[in-house]
Structures are given as C-alpha cells and as structure tokens.
Design a protein around this motif. Structure first.
Motif, PDB file in Angstrom:
ATOM      1  N   GLN B   2      34.398  73.436  10.120  1.00 49.21           N
ATOM      2  CA  GLN B   2      35.258  72.554   9.583  1.00 49.21           C
ATOM      3  C   GLN B   2      35.162  71.110   9.895  1.00 49.21           C
ATOM      4  O   GLN B   2      34.393  70.798  10.837  1.00 49.21           O
ATOM      5  CB  GLN B   2      36.723  72.897  10.345  1.00 49.21           C
ATOM      6  CG  GLN B   2      37.176  74.352  10.114  1.00 49.21           C
ATOM      7  CD  GLN B   2      38.695  74.513  10.778  1.00 49.21           C
ATOM      8  OE1 GLN B   2      38.624  74.763  11.978  1.00 49.21           O
ATOM      9  NE2 GLN B   2      39.541  74.482  10.047  1.00 49.21           N
ATOM     10  N   ILE B   3      35.563  70.203   8.828  1.00 49.05           N
ATOM     11  CA  ILE B   3      35.388  68.845   9.067  1.00 49.05           C
ATOM     12  C   ILE B   3      36.447  68.126  10.049  1.00 49.05           C
ATOM     13  O   ILE B   3      37.715  68.702   9.627  1.00 49.05           O
ATOM     14  CB  ILE B   3      35.368  68.132   7.669  1.00 49.05           C
ATOM     15  CG1 ILE B   3      34.096  68.548   6.920  1.00 49.05           C
ATOM     16  CG2 ILE B   3      35.032  66.718   7.970  1.00 49.05           C
ATOM     17  CD1 ILE B   3      34.057  68.153   5.559  1.00 49.05           C
ATOM     18  N   GLY B   4      36.191  67.558  10.995  1.00 57.97           N
ATOM     19  CA  GLY B   4      37.357  66.819  11.827  1.00 57.97           C
ATOM     20  C   GLY B   4      37.224  65.352  12.156  1.00 57.97           C
ATOM     21  O   GLY B   4      36.115  64.946  11.941  1.00 57.97           O
ATOM     22  N   ARG B   5      38.239  64.752  12.536  1.00 58.15           N
ATOM     23  CA  ARG B   5      38.164  63.321  13.166  1.00 58.15           C
ATOM     24  C   ARG B   5      38.350  63.594  14.583  1.00 58.15           C
ATOM     25  O   ARG B   5      39.435  64.097  15.008  1.00 58.15           O
ATOM     26  CB  ARG B   5      39.070  62.491  12.423  1.00 58.15           C
ATOM     27  CG  ARG B   5      38.766  60.976  12.755  1.00 58.15           C
ATOM     28  CD  ARG B   5      39.859  60.035  11.938  1.00 58.15           C
ATOM     29  NE  ARG B   5      39.957  60.126  10.632  1.00 58.15           N
ATOM     30  CZ  ARG B   5      39.397  59.307   9.993  1.00 58.15           C
ATOM     31  NH1 ARG B   5      38.549  58.482  10.215  1.00 58.15           N
ATOM     32  NH2 ARG B   5      39.708  59.607   8.525  1.00 58.15           N
ATOM     33  N   ARG B  28      41.355  66.469  14.774  1.00 60.74           N
ATOM     34  CA  ARG B  28      42.183  66.536  13.912  1.00 60.74           C
ATOM     35  C   ARG B  28      41.455  66.994  12.675  1.00 60.74           C
ATOM     36  O   ARG B  28      40.525  66.564  12.301  1.00 60.74           O
ATOM     37  CB  ARG B  28      42.942  65.112  13.335  1.00 60.74           C
ATOM     38  CG  ARG B  28      43.982  64.871  14.389  1.00 60.74           C
ATOM     39  CD  ARG B  28      44.673  63.626  13.903  1.00 60.74           C
ATOM     40  NE  ARG B  28      45.536  63.010  14.694  1.00 60.74           N
ATOM     41  CZ  ARG B  28      46.825  63.375  15.110  1.00 60.74           C
ATOM     42  NH1 ARG B  28      47.542  64.617  14.371  1.00 60.74           N
ATOM     43  NH2 ARG B  28      47.544  62.798  15.760  1.00 60.74           N
ATOM     44  N   ILE B  29      41.749  68.268  12.142  1.00 61.88           N
ATOM     45  CA  ILE B  29      41.000  68.783  10.909  1.00 61.88           C
ATOM     46  C   ILE B  29      41.391  68.170   9.645  1.00 61.88           C
ATOM     47  O   ILE B  29      42.632  67.913   9.478  1.00 61.88           O
ATOM     48  CB  ILE B  29      41.475  70.497  10.794  1.00 61.88           C
ATOM     49  CG1 ILE B  29      41.285  71.113  12.122  1.00 61.88           C
ATOM     50  CG2 ILE B  29      40.434  70.953   9.605  1.00 61.88           C
ATOM     51  CD1 ILE B  29      39.657  71.113  12.818  1.00 61.88           C
ATOM     52  N   LEU B  30      40.121  67.843   8.959  1.00 59.43           N
ATOM     53  CA  LEU B  30      40.546  67.002   7.794  1.00 59.43           C
ATOM     54  C   LEU B  30      40.395  68.020   6.479  1.00 59.43           C
ATOM     55  O   LEU B  30      39.656  68.837   6.465  1.00 59.43           O
ATOM     56  CB  LEU B  30      39.447  65.868   7.550  1.00 59.43           C
ATOM     57  CG  LEU B  30      39.455  64.898   8.799  1.00 59.43           C
ATOM     58  CD1 LEU B  30      38.360  63.794   8.628  1.00 59.43           C
ATOM     59  CD2 LEU B  30      40.666  64.247   8.871  1.00 59.43           C
ATOM     60  N   ASP B  31      40.840  67.513   5.497  1.00 54.41           N
ATOM     61  CA  ASP B  31      40.738  68.142   3.968  1.00 54.41           C
ATOM     62  C   ASP B  31      39.492  67.534   3.569  1.00 54.41           C
ATOM     63  O   ASP B  31      38.776  66.526   4.074  1.00 54.41           O
ATOM     64  CB  ASP B  31      41.824  68.350   3.230  1.00 54.41           C
ATOM     65  CG  ASP B  31      42.225  66.895   2.671  1.00 54.41           C
ATOM     66  OD1 ASP B  31      41.729  65.882   2.597  1.00 54.41           O
ATOM     67  OD2 ASP B  31      43.289  66.763   2.241  1.00 54.41           O
ATOM     68  N   LEU B  56      31.552  67.845  12.689  1.00 56.08           N
ATOM     69  CA  LEU B  56      31.797  69.113  12.247  1.00 56.08           C
ATOM     70  C   LEU B  56      32.061  70.007  13.555  1.00 56.08           C
ATOM     71  O   LEU B  56      31.353  69.908  14.618  1.00 56.08           O
ATOM     72  CB  LEU B  56      30.256  69.857  11.702  1.00 56.08           C
ATOM     73  CG  LEU B  56      30.019  69.093  10.175  1.00 56.08           C
ATOM     74  CD1 LEU B  56      28.769  69.918   9.868  1.00 56.08           C
ATOM     75  CD2 LEU B  56      31.133  69.397   9.180  1.00 56.08           C
ATOM     76  N   VAL B  57      33.091  70.837  13.273  1.00 53.34           N
ATOM     77  CA  VAL B  57      33.363  71.852  14.443  1.00 53.34           C
ATOM     78  C   VAL B  57      33.011  73.390  14.064  1.00 53.34           C
ATOM     79  O   VAL B  57      33.276  73.664  13.056  1.00 53.34           O
ATOM     80  CB  VAL B  57      34.729  71.669  14.841  1.00 53.34           C
ATOM     81  CG1 VAL B  57      35.070  72.880  15.905  1.00 53.34           C
ATOM     82  CG2 VAL B  57      35.125  70.417  15.199  1.00 53.34           C
ATOM     83  N   ALA B  58      32.166  73.703  14.983  1.00 53.41           N
ATOM     84  CA  ALA B  58      31.759  75.528  15.008  1.00 53.41           C
ATOM     85  C   ALA B  58      32.884  76.173  15.870  1.00 53.41           C
ATOM     86  O   ALA B  58      32.906  75.800  16.928  1.00 53.41           O
ATOM     87  CB  ALA B  58      30.438  75.718  15.129  1.00 53.41           C
ATOM     88  N   SER B  59      33.395  77.359  15.393  1.00 48.45           N
ATOM     89  CA  SER B  59      34.358  78.082  16.071  1.00 48.45           C
ATOM     90  C   SER B  59      33.668  79.577  16.529  1.00 48.45           C
ATOM     91  O   SER B  59      32.825  79.844  16.015  1.00 48.45           O
ATOM     92  CB  SER B  59      35.655  78.236  15.624  1.00 48.45           C
ATOM     93  OG  SER B  59      36.346  77.089  15.262  1.00 48.45           O
ATOM     94  N   VAL B  77      33.271  73.802  19.380  1.00 49.15           N
ATOM     95  CA  VAL B  77      32.196  72.871  19.760  1.00 49.15           C
ATOM     96  C   VAL B  77      31.913  71.935  18.732  1.00 49.15           C
ATOM     97  O   VAL B  77      31.785  72.189  17.426  1.00 49.15           O
ATOM     98  CB  VAL B  77      30.889  73.535  20.327  1.00 49.15           C
ATOM     99  CG1 VAL B  77      30.133  74.245  18.989  1.00 49.15           C
ATOM    100  CG2 VAL B  77      29.951  72.586  21.024  1.00 49.15           C
ATOM    101  N   ILE B  78      31.707  70.641  18.989  1.00 47.69           N
ATOM    102  CA  ILE B  78      31.337  69.738  18.010  1.00 47.69           C
ATOM    103  C   ILE B  78      29.778  69.844  18.060  1.00 47.69           C
ATOM    104  O   ILE B  78      29.118  69.485  19.034  1.00 47.69           O
ATOM    105  CB  ILE B  78      31.977  68.168  18.472  1.00 47.69           C
ATOM    106  CG1 ILE B  78      33.401  68.249  18.299  1.00 47.69           C
ATOM    107  CG2 ILE B  78      31.432  67.135  17.457  1.00 47.69           C
ATOM    108  CD1 ILE B  78      33.916  66.825  19.010  1.00 47.69           C
ATOM    109  N   MET B  79      29.183  70.081  16.923  1.00 49.25           N
ATOM    110  CA  MET B  79      27.888  70.411  16.927  1.00 49.25           C
ATOM    111  C   MET B  79      27.083  69.271  16.008  1.00 49.25           C
ATOM    112  O   MET B  79      25.909  69.366  15.762  1.00 49.25           O
ATOM    113  CB  MET B  79      27.476  71.902  16.800  1.00 49.25           C
ATOM    114  CG  MET B  79      28.370  72.579  15.674  1.00 49.25           C
ATOM    115  SD  MET B  79      28.725  71.772  14.137  1.00 49.25           S
ATOM    116  CE  MET B  79      27.564  72.431  13.240  1.00 49.25           C
ATOM    117  N   ALA B  80      27.903  68.486  15.170  1.00 50.29           N
ATOM    118  CA  ALA B  80      27.307  67.618  14.285  1.00 50.29           C
ATOM    119  C   ALA B  80      28.138  66.364  14.132  1.00 50.29           C
ATOM    120  O   ALA B  80      29.356  66.608  14.253  1.00 50.29           O
ATOM    121  CB  ALA B  80      27.052  68.502  12.994  1.00 50.29           C
ATOM    122  N   ILE B  81      27.577  65.147  14.226  1.00 51.52           N
ATOM    123  CA  ILE B  81      28.556  64.021  13.728  1.00 51.52           C
ATOM    124  C   ILE B  81      28.244  63.635  12.071  1.00 51.52           C
ATOM    125  O   ILE B  81      26.861  63.957  11.754  1.00 51.52           O
ATOM    126  CB  ILE B  81      27.820  62.832  14.607  1.00 51.52           C
ATOM    127  CG1 ILE B  81      28.253  62.838  15.634  1.00 51.52           C
ATOM    128  CG2 ILE B  81      28.690  61.554  13.939  1.00 51.52           C
ATOM    129  CD1 ILE B  81      27.911  61.957  16.801  1.00 51.52           C
TER     130      ILE B  81
END
Lengths: 98, 98, 98, 98, 98
Positions: B2-5, B28-31, B56-59, B77-81
């Motif tokens: 998911q993309i988030g800020r 916060r999850i973004l559209d 990016l967040v991987a679950s 986990v945040i695995m990418a900016i």
C-alpha cells in the motif's frame, strides 16, 4: 487471487536492498465484468507484465513464491497475465478486446 | 503493498524484547491521487523514512523479510521510500511536490 | 500493527493444550484520535498489559513471534504497551491522559 | 474457509512456471443462504471441481497446503466440494438442489 | 481471534485427502454484546465444539497450529470454547446464559 489491470509504476530509489531491480506496478482491482472496483495494490512483477495488461495478483506469503520475490518484503505479486475469463458461460474479457 | 504517508510516531517502553530499538511509525494510507483514505497502519521502519515522506508498506509475514524485522512480532514494515508514481500516463505524485 | 485499548478478558477452560496459561484480552481498535472504531480483536497478551491500557496488536503469522505465542494457534498478540503517539506534530494520546 | 460457487475459468498462458497445468477457477462467494455476496476470488482447483459446483475455498498460506499448490504463488485454493450445509437445524443447501 | 457461535456443519465427501475426518463447522461471528455481525466463517474444529457453543476462531497460518490442522489446507480453526467474557467491568456473555 484477484484480477487487476496494470495502471502504472511506482519509482523508489531508497528501498530494502533485496528489492533492488524489482519493478513495482500499480494494479487496479477489477470486478468480474472487468470494471474498476476503486481498490488498488502495488505489486512486484514476476512475469513481465506491462501497463494496460490484465493480470492475476497473489497476496500474502504466497506473493514470495516466485523467483522475483523469494524471501523479499513483498506482499503482492503479479504471477500471471490473463488471456481471458468467462463467467456463467459468457466471455467477460479477452486480451486485445480490453 | 500500500502507498502511505508517514504521519507520526508511536512511543512504547514496554514491548517484546526483540523489538528494542525498532521505530514504530504511523502511516496514513493514500489513494492513487495521493489523498488520505482515512485508514492507517503502525509500521516498523526498515529504510530510514521520516515524517512527511511517502512510502510503501508491506503487511503480513512479508513484513518480517527485512533486517529490521526478521523473526519479530511486526505485521507491517516500511520497505521503500517512494520517489514518484504515475497512473494512466499521468504523474500522480513526485517527491518535493508533496 | 493496530492501536487498541484493552477492554476486557475472555475466559476459556476447553482450549488447544498449547494455549494453557495464555491470557486472552479483548482489544477495542482505536483511530488516530484515540476513539473506538467499533472493531475489536481477541489477542494473547505477551507484555503484561492490563485492562484500560493502550497497546499495539500484531496479527497473522507475526502474532506467533513472541515467547508467549510461539507455534501456538493465536492470530493476534499484544506486543507493546503504548506510552504516547503523535500525528502531524500533535500528541494525540499520552498514558495517564487516557 | 469461505463457501463459494464455481462460476467460470480464467485462461493464462504467460504465468510463473510453477503454475503450469494449474486450473484457475472464478469462485463467487456465497452467504449462508447460498446467495451471491457480490465478492469473488480466483482460486486454484485442488479437488477436480467443475463449473456450477459449490466448494470451500482456503486463503493465505493455507492455500499452499495441497498437492496442486505446494510452494506455488497461489493465495486461494478449492480444497473441498460441498455436499450440503445446515445452519440452526435447517438444511440451507444440498447438492442437486442447487 | 474472533468470537463466534457455532451455527451448523458443512458436509463434504470430495476433499483434499489430508482433511479426511476433519469437521467443518459454520461459525457466525459475534460482536462484543454477543450479537451476530452477519459475517461467518467455516472453521475446522480442534477442541470438540458443538452446535450452539460460543468459541474463539484463529485465522491464517495460525489456523494450522493445532493437532487437527497441522500442514492442512485450513485457514480457520476453533481453538477454544468460551466460558465467558467481560468488557468494561460487565459480563457480556456467560455459558448457559447464551
């Protein structure tokens, strides 16, 4: 799996080292009539899918069962490009009809 | 994924010992238009992401496939900016455009 | 992870043998303003959390990565007690402010 | 598991090599009165299910615990064909009553 | 885990061989006031639960951490029979009060 359409790409320079060279694609999730549901997922590409193609996405730990994603922090993978599908005797979508 | 800020931080002194030193970020999850969806997740940071950055967040179990989270009780986990993403030929978001 | 408030306990005598001695807590899921979302989860306690405390809950296979839950049929675990969190520069909740 | 009705098939030529020969079925998820919920999943068939049959679908890593799906990137599997089910003393659905 | 009430049974003759002898129960998911939420899951029974009993259900890979489900394609298991639960100082449900 969910059916989706590849809609774009995500670019990321700073990422977990094991994801180097992996391609992150934006996939819009489709319903059985091939219409957008409004949901999306960012998935790693394992099969050379291009923007516009209709694909299957596998999620969770199964997303790591490809050469491209093994042991990597990816929770979604494109593991098949869809040629067509039919439901209740009707072809709902076919490649090149898109 | 998911993309988030990254919107903030969670402070916790009493936690499972293996999580010592790990940073819990509120995401916060973004559209796909980079707007808040209203959903959030608390994720461990694996890539040095800061507040305000898009990530990016991987679950699930894939959230444990980083150096920072291996064998630990973390399900996100945040695995990418993220530098940028585009959808249907349009750049929807780019770093520093925020 | 999700942020939750420990709201109560579940008592169970007849359970899978490996869960003997484990404490099942009812956790109400909170939003980022520390309000109930209406959702709940029953989680095994790994950190000595008490009723009223605000905690982090990890779900899925990651819920088994604690001493208390290893190899056990538990899909949710309390792995941290929250001291505080802040979002967009504001402290949204702090222990003892509850 | 979820109860579903096999509604169709997905055809894919370009797919992860380990999925060669696997059959992707479109499954509509049913409620307890055997009505469509509107949700669907694409699942690999492990039990020889045909279109029109009512089945159980297992998701997540459990979807890989069959001969057909072991170590493969599939997050949903048909692992049982349903003969009937009853709820609160009433038979809600029976094969051939469909 | 989720709290549920065993509402019925699913009968299946044709199933993955490793599921032979396993009992599939229909579980209605309850809210914290012990009312039906409308959601259900089909779960394998690991603790001898009967129709009408209130139980805990574990999902995902944790559903395989019982004698009854080990290495089997089951994504939900009944791993505890509930005696009672209380929330905010009130007993919300107790066995035989049901």
């Amino acid at each position: 799996m969910q059916i989706g359409r590849v809609a774009g790409t995500v670019v990321s320079t700073a990422k977990e080292a094991t994801l180097e060279g992996r391609k992150f694609l934006v996939v819009r999730i489709l319903d059985l009539d091939a219409k957008d549901t409004g949901a999306y997922v960012v998935a790693v590409d394992a099969v050379g899918a291009g923007v516009g193609e209709v694909v299957l996405v596998a999620s969770g730990s199964s997303a790591r069962m490809t050469e491209a994603t093994k042991d990597r922090p990816s929770d979604a993978v494109i593991m098949a490009i869809v040629d067509s599908w039919d439901v209740e005797g009707q072809t709902k979508w076919r490649k090149h009809d898109g």
